[in-house]
Write a protein that holds these residues in place. Sequence first.
Motif, PDB file in Angstrom:
ATOM      1  N   TRP A 203     -60.806  14.535  50.850  1.00 41.75           N
ATOM      2  CA  TRP A 203     -60.677  13.082  50.868  1.00 41.75           C
ATOM      3  C   TRP A 203     -59.943  12.558  49.638  1.00 41.75           C
ATOM      4  O   TRP A 203     -60.038  13.145  48.554  1.00 41.75           O
ATOM      5  CB  TRP A 203     -62.059  12.428  50.918  1.00 41.75           C
ATOM      6  N   SER A 204     -59.247  11.445  49.807  1.00 44.80           N
ATOM      7  CA  SER A 204     -58.624  10.737  48.693  1.00 44.80           C
ATOM      8  C   SER A 204     -59.451   9.489  48.414  1.00 44.80           C
ATOM      9  O   SER A 204     -59.479   8.555  49.230  1.00 44.80           O
ATOM     10  CB  SER A 204     -57.181  10.350  49.042  1.00 44.80           C
ATOM     11  N   MET A 205     -60.141   9.472  47.274  1.00 46.15           N
ATOM     12  CA  MET A 205     -61.077   8.397  46.962  1.00 46.15           C
ATOM     13  C   MET A 205     -60.905   7.992  45.501  1.00 46.15           C
ATOM     14  O   MET A 205     -60.157   8.599  44.760  1.00 46.15           O
ATOM     15  CB  MET A 205     -62.524   8.863  47.217  1.00 46.15           C
ATOM     16  N   GLY A 206     -61.641   6.958  45.092  1.00 40.12           N
ATOM     17  CA  GLY A 206     -61.606   6.537  43.711  1.00 40.12           C
ATOM     18  C   GLY A 206     -62.293   7.545  42.806  1.00 40.12           C
ATOM     19  O   GLY A 206     -63.020   8.437  43.277  1.00 40.12           O
ATOM     20  N   PRO A 207     -62.107   7.442  41.471  1.00 44.06           N
ATOM     21  CA  PRO A 207     -62.636   8.446  40.547  1.00 44.06           C
ATOM     22  C   PRO A 207     -64.157   8.548  40.542  1.00 44.06           C
ATOM     23  O   PRO A 207     -64.698   9.652  40.413  1.00 44.06           O
ATOM     24  CB  PRO A 207     -62.099   7.999  39.183  1.00 44.06           C
ATOM     25  N   VAL A 208     -64.876   7.433  40.688  1.00 42.83           N
ATOM     26  CA  VAL A 208     -66.342   7.485  40.655  1.00 42.83           C
ATOM     27  C   VAL A 208     -66.871   8.203  41.886  1.00 42.83           C
ATOM     28  O   VAL A 208     -67.696   9.127  41.783  1.00 42.83           O
ATOM     29  CB  VAL A 208     -66.941   6.067  40.553  1.00 42.83           C
ATOM     30  N   ILE A 209     -66.404   7.801  43.070  1.00 43.40           N
ATOM     31  CA  ILE A 209     -66.892   8.431  44.300  1.00 43.40           C
ATOM     32  C   ILE A 209     -66.464   9.893  44.357  1.00 43.40           C
ATOM     33  O   ILE A 209     -67.224  10.752  44.814  1.00 43.40           O
ATOM     34  CB  ILE A 209     -66.383   7.658  45.534  1.00 43.40           C
ATOM     35  N   THR A 210     -65.260  10.194  43.874  1.00 45.77           N
ATOM     36  CA  THR A 210     -64.802  11.581  43.886  1.00 45.77           C
ATOM     37  C   THR A 210     -65.664  12.441  42.972  1.00 45.77           C
ATOM     38  O   THR A 210     -66.033  13.584  43.323  1.00 45.77           O
ATOM     39  CB  THR A 210     -63.326  11.668  43.455  1.00 45.77           C
ATOM     40  N   THR A 211     -66.023  11.931  41.801  1.00 43.44           N
ATOM     41  CA  THR A 211     -66.921  12.668  40.912  1.00 43.44           C
ATOM     42  C   THR A 211     -68.292  12.824  41.545  1.00 43.44           C
ATOM     43  O   THR A 211     -68.915  13.895  41.471  1.00 43.44           O
ATOM     44  CB  THR A 211     -67.043  11.957  39.554  1.00 43.44           C
ATOM     45  N   ASN A 212     -68.779  11.774  42.192  1.00 44.84           N
ATOM     46  CA  ASN A 212     -70.069  11.861  42.889  1.00 44.84           C
ATOM     47  C   ASN A 212     -70.032  12.890  44.012  1.00 44.84           C
ATOM     48  O   ASN A 212     -71.058  13.505  44.326  1.00 44.84           O
ATOM     49  CB  ASN A 212     -70.452  10.492  43.465  1.00 44.84           C
ATOM     50  N   SER A 213     -68.873  13.059  44.627  1.00 49.85           N
ATOM     51  CA  SER A 213     -68.747  14.090  45.661  1.00 49.85           C
ATOM     52  C   SER A 213     -68.767  15.482  45.048  1.00 49.85           C
ATOM     53  O   SER A 213     -69.259  16.432  45.664  1.00 49.85           O
ATOM     54  CB  SER A 213     -67.457  13.879  46.455  1.00 49.85           C
ATOM     55  N   ALA A 214     -68.234  15.610  43.837  1.00 56.83           N
ATOM     56  CA  ALA A 214     -68.232  16.906  43.157  1.00 56.83           C
ATOM     57  C   ALA A 214     -69.638  17.317  42.732  1.00 56.83           C
ATOM     58  O   ALA A 214     -70.002  18.493  42.782  1.00 56.83           O
ATOM     59  CB  ALA A 214     -67.304  16.861  41.947  1.00 56.83           C
ATOM     60  N   THR A 215     -70.445  16.347  42.290  1.00 54.42           N
ATOM     61  CA  THR A 215     -71.831  16.651  41.899  1.00 54.42           C
ATOM     62  C   THR A 215     -72.768  16.657  43.098  1.00 54.42           C
ATOM     63  O   THR A 215     -73.912  17.101  42.990  1.00 54.42           O
ATOM     64  CB  THR A 215     -72.360  15.598  40.912  1.00 54.42           C
ATOM     65  N   LEU A 216     -72.306  16.142  44.242  1.00 54.18           N
ATOM     66  CA  LEU A 216     -73.081  15.911  45.463  1.00 54.18           C
ATOM     67  C   LEU A 216     -74.078  14.751  45.325  1.00 54.18           C
ATOM     68  O   LEU A 216     -74.947  14.568  46.169  1.00 54.18           O
ATOM     69  CB  LEU A 216     -73.783  17.174  45.978  1.00 54.18           C
ATOM     70  N   VAL A 217     -73.953  13.964  44.255  1.00 55.06           N
ATOM     71  CA  VAL A 217     -74.732  12.734  44.168  1.00 55.06           C
ATOM     72  C   VAL A 217     -74.401  11.840  45.359  1.00 55.06           C
ATOM     73  O   VAL A 217     -75.273  11.195  45.949  1.00 55.06           O
ATOM     74  CB  VAL A 217     -74.456  12.000  42.843  1.00 55.06           C
TER      75      VAL A 217
END
Length: 387
Positions: A203-217
Amino acid sequence: MADPQTVVLLGSTGSIGTQAVEVIAARPERFRVTAIAAGGSDVGALARQAADLGVEQVGVARAEVAGELREALAAVGSRAEVVAGPDAAADLAGRGDDVVLNGMTGSIGLLPTLRALVAGSRLALANKESLIVGGSLVLAAAAPDQIVPVDSEHSALAQCLRGGSAHEVRRLLVTASGGPFRGRTRDELHDVTPEQALAHPTWSMGPVITTNSATLVNKGLEVIEAHLLFGLPMDRIDVVVHPQSVVHSMVEFVDGSTLAQCSPPDMRLPIALALGWPDRLEGAASGVDWTTASTWEFLPLDDEAFPAVAMARHAGTTGRTLPAVMNAANEECVEAFLDGRLRFTAILDTVQQVMDEHAPPSGDLTLEGVLEAERWARERTRAILTG
């Protein structure tokens, strides 16, 4: 022919907002955007959107750029009224338009969500944080079917739930791509950089959501969101890792049947469905190419390397102000990580510490209580980060 539905777009210059503009612009007979709002970091883009869409009002959270925005609007020939300040999005959300699409990022979307619901607008909700931190407050403000999810996973669940009655549902299965670090151990995540965390495979998303996807938050918050949207207890909502991101979520029924919603990863589809709900909009996105051979994988979640989902289950089960504390602490930690002030694995360690220190007040949830819990969580997180 019926008049076009009026739409307010919050977070119009972000990823969800710009794709919503694309969906709406292709269907002028169906939708008319009356107002847009954004934070104000890109005044030029906001002014161009206002001119292209012919909106009546433009909201900007940063009051100090209001003058610059007015000049930009004049330069592109827009006569839209400027609404400026931290409550600008909430003011526009409460206009009473047919649809409010809340594409804001973070818990700042709570007041706009509440204003839209009170005004009677259908809420196309991409700002999951407002539901998660608002919990019972948001649910109490919403009429049946007034909230339509924009998250691809919850849009998929809403579609699959059309296939059976509520009493026939056994469990919800929320899919997760696994992010850029799927398969790594916790030790291997220790030195992850912001650049690596922002390289999402799907997915192409903003930096906060992308980081949350990396941590699975992000996935943990989605479990809480599913619990609130669809009324199932947390222990009947599972997460399944699906790297291809074609199956967006599934519903298992009591007879053993499982319904899945499948489509290539394209946010225009759930956006279009939320805007047109309950109708589908023809040509919103491309379908699966069934003429090409492909393999879809489904893997169990590694709770040891990625404890965010388990943390969210605890927050969602406890309820009251704990989800707001988890979200606020995480937002502070993600900012610190992206600034290079915090290690990747320390994001969840810090969030867990703040959650452990929080004692949710008894009694009914109030807006003041949520805002106070958020304020405390942010201050406590900053103290830990600087201490």
